[in-house]
Design a protein around this motif. Structure first.
Motif, short mmCIF file in Angstrom:
data_model
loop_
_atom_site.label_atom_id
_atom_site.label_comp_id
_atom_site.label_asym_id
_atom_site.label_seq_id
_atom_site.Cartn_x
_atom_site.Cartn_y
_atom_site.Cartn_z
N ARG A 1 6.47 -41.96 -33.20
CA ARG A 1 6.21 -43.05 -34.41
C ARG A 1 7.45 -43.90 -34.40
O ARG A 1 7.24 -45.16 -35.06
N HIS A 2 8.45 -43.62 -33.94
CA HIS A 2 9.84 -44.48 -34.15
C HIS A 2 10.40 -45.28 -33.09
O HIS A 2 11.48 -45.93 -33.11
N VAL A 3 9.65 -45.42 -31.99
CA VAL A 3 10.15 -45.99 -30.73
C VAL A 3 8.89 -46.87 -30.48
O VAL A 3 7.65 -46.47 -30.65
N ALA A 4 9.04 -47.89 -29.67
CA ALA A 4 8.01 -49.00 -29.09
C ALA A 4 7.39 -48.23 -27.89
O ALA A 4 6.14 -48.41 -27.90
N GLU A 5 7.95 -47.44 -27.12
CA GLU A 5 7.40 -46.81 -25.94
C GLU A 5 7.69 -45.15 -25.95
O GLU A 5 9.25 -45.03 -25.77
N PHE A 6 6.82 -44.40 -25.81
CA PHE A 6 7.06 -43.10 -25.88
C PHE A 6 6.46 -42.43 -24.65
O PHE A 6 5.28 -42.41 -24.58
N THR A 7 7.05 -41.44 -23.93
CA THR A 7 6.46 -40.90 -22.86
C THR A 7 6.91 -39.31 -23.13
O THR A 7 8.06 -39.00 -23.26
N LEU A 8 5.66 -38.32 -23.25
CA LEU A 8 6.16 -37.08 -23.15
C LEU A 8 5.95 -36.25 -21.83
O LEU A 8 4.89 -36.42 -21.29
N ILE A 9 6.85 -35.80 -21.34
CA ILE A 9 6.72 -34.89 -19.93
C ILE A 9 6.90 -33.54 -20.19
O ILE A 9 7.75 -33.00 -20.77
N THR A 10 5.86 -32.64 -19.88
CA THR A 10 6.15 -31.25 -20.03
C THR A 10 5.95 -30.50 -18.73
O THR A 10 5.11 -30.80 -17.90
N GLN A 11 6.77 -29.39 -18.85
CA GLN A 11 6.64 -28.31 -17.70
C GLN A 11 5.56 -27.29 -18.04
O GLN A 11 5.50 -26.39 -17.07
N ASN A 12 5.42 -27.28 -19.19
CA ASN A 12 4.45 -26.12 -19.69
C ASN A 12 3.18 -26.38 -19.51
O ASN A 12 2.60 -27.49 -19.55
N VAL A 13 2.27 -25.10 -19.48
CA VAL A 13 0.77 -25.27 -19.01
C VAL A 13 0.03 -25.17 -20.19
O VAL A 13 -1.07 -25.15 -20.09
N ASP A 14 0.68 -24.94 -21.35
CA ASP A 14 -0.36 -24.94 -22.58
C ASP A 14 -0.54 -26.16 -23.30
O ASP A 14 -0.29 -27.26 -22.71
N ASP A 15 -1.28 -26.12 -24.40
CA ASP A 15 -1.61 -27.38 -24.87
C ASP A 15 -1.13 -27.48 -26.29
O ASP A 15 -1.57 -28.32 -27.40
N LEU A 16 0.12 -27.02 -26.57
CA LEU A 16 0.85 -27.05 -28.00
C LEU A 16 1.29 -28.26 -28.37
O LEU A 16 1.14 -28.90 -29.37
N HIS A 17 1.45 -29.14 -27.35
CA HIS A 17 2.07 -30.44 -27.81
C HIS A 17 0.67 -31.31 -27.98
O HIS A 17 0.86 -32.02 -29.35
N GLU A 18 -0.41 -31.05 -27.49
CA GLU A 18 -1.39 -31.97 -27.91
C GLU A 18 -1.90 -31.51 -29.30
O GLU A 18 -2.51 -32.32 -30.10
N ARG A 19 -1.74 -30.25 -29.40
CA ARG A 19 -2.34 -29.59 -30.85
C ARG A 19 -1.37 -30.07 -31.92
O ARG A 19 -1.63 -30.11 -33.07
N ALA A 20 -0.04 -30.20 -31.69
CA ALA A 20 0.98 -30.90 -32.53
C ALA A 20 0.54 -32.21 -33.01
O ALA A 20 1.14 -32.87 -33.90
N GLY A 21 -0.28 -33.09 -32.10
CA GLY A 21 -0.36 -34.43 -32.26
C GLY A 21 -0.04 -35.37 -31.23
O GLY A 21 0.08 -36.61 -31.27
N SER A 22 0.57 -35.05 -30.22
CA SER A 22 1.08 -35.71 -28.97
C SER A 22 -0.29 -36.18 -27.93
O SER A 22 -1.13 -35.18 -27.97
N ASP A 23 -0.07 -37.38 -27.61
CA ASP A 23 -1.31 -37.53 -26.75
C ASP A 23 -0.61 -38.11 -25.46
O ASP A 23 0.50 -38.27 -25.24
N ALA A 24 -1.59 -38.19 -24.38
CA ALA A 24 -1.17 -38.64 -23.19
C ALA A 24 0.02 -37.96 -22.58
O ALA A 24 0.85 -38.62 -22.21
N VAL A 25 0.01 -36.63 -22.85
CA VAL A 25 1.08 -35.86 -22.15
C VAL A 25 0.89 -35.68 -20.76
O VAL A 25 -0.01 -35.39 -20.23
N ILE A 26 2.16 -35.90 -19.92
CA ILE A 26 2.27 -35.84 -18.54
C ILE A 26 2.52 -34.45 -18.32
O ILE A 26 3.66 -33.78 -18.64
N HIS A 27 1.61 -33.50 -17.58
CA HIS A 27 1.75 -32.21 -17.12
C HIS A 27 2.14 -31.97 -15.85
O HIS A 27 1.35 -32.07 -14.96
N LEU A 28 3.37 -31.88 -15.74
CA LEU A 28 4.00 -31.63 -14.12
C LEU A 28 3.45 -30.44 -13.71
O LEU A 28 3.31 -30.47 -12.42
#
Length: 258
Positions: free
Chosen positions: A90-117
């Motif tokens: 919420r505090h930056v103009a462009e935000f990208t979340l990249i994860t090596q994890n295979v779970d969906d905890l980022h999405e369940r916390a409210g993050s979207d468009a997560v890059i799942h490596l």
């Protein structure tokens, strides 16, 4: 104590990348590959089950183990680190979340468009034709006793569905990896959280950001000392360090609005 220069860099960043590893999920109680398996699954080697060869040899055994893993994920809850990462967006103009994890905890916390490596436990694909399944997975029963569970079938070709994760001996998905590398090259600041930084090619992400001129922050209880300019280390659990970074940088507690 968080350096003032890091807080200034975070406040002024327009393109922020957060790169997460197994340590973030571990704080929610999800076992990593380095952890011993429990129950009757402990007689198996995780690395031996996470291969295409293992699936060809005994698909029901491999699917059962991944259903056990998916059950553990569904029982877990996002921790303060997951929520802090979602809040940072919420505090930056462009935000990208990249994860090596295979779970969906980022999405369940409210993050979207997560890059799942490394793919996702929630998105199986066909072992035969490689098409992603469009049918949602049911809530798994607990195969704690190591029992076999026959995989569902592909609605297109009838082949067995396999877990939608990257197995040993397989390449990371090119689209996700290229998107991660592009975001790293273009960001002002990258925060690497809960990752050892030794598994390539994913470990290249923080290095690409730094060589492209970005500030790089490593958050990990076992983070090694860094000597390079524009590089910081915050030693401690992600669930403590990230909310504190958010509070000091933006003057609000996690979840605060206004």
């Amino acid at each position: 104590m968080i350096p003032s220069s890091l807080l200034t860099a975070l406040r002024s960043a327009r393109r922020l990348v957060v790169f997460t590893g197994a340590g973030v999920s571990a704080e929610s109680g999800i076992p990593t590959f380095r952890d011993a398996l429990t129950g009757l699954w402990q007689r198996f080697d995780p690395a031996a089950l996470a291969t295409p060869e293992a699936f060809r040899r005994d698909p029901a055994l491999v699917w059962g183990w991944y259903e056990w893993r998916r059950m553990k994920v569904l029982q877990a809850q996002p921790n303060p680190a997951h929520h802090a990462i979602a809040e940072l967006a919420r505090h930056v103009a462009e935000f990208t979340l990249i994860t090596q994890n295979v779970d969906d905890l980022h999405e369940r916390a409210g993050s979207d468009a997560v890059i799942h490596l490394h793919g996702s436990l929630q998105q199986p694909r066909c072992f035969a034709c490689a098409r992603s399944s469009t049918t949602p997975l049911a809530v798994p029963n607990e195969p704690e006793d190591g029992r076999r569970v026959e995989p569902p079938r592909c609605t297109h070709c009838g082949g067995r569905l396999r877990p939608g994760v990257v197995w040993f001996g397989e390449s990371l998905p090119a689209t996700a990896l290229n998107a991660a590398f592009d975001a790293a090259r273009q960001c002002d600041l990258l925060i690497s959280v809960g990752t050892s930084g030794v598994v390539y090619p994913a470990a290249e992400v923080p290095h690409l950001a730094w060589t492209s001129g970005a500030v790089v922050v490593h958050i990990n209880p076992q983070a090694a000392a860094r000597q390079a300019e524009r590089e910081f280390v915050l030693r401690g659990p992600a669930g403590e360090e990230l909310p504190e970074l958010l509070r000091q940088a933006f003057g609000r507690a996690l979840g605060a609005r206004g």
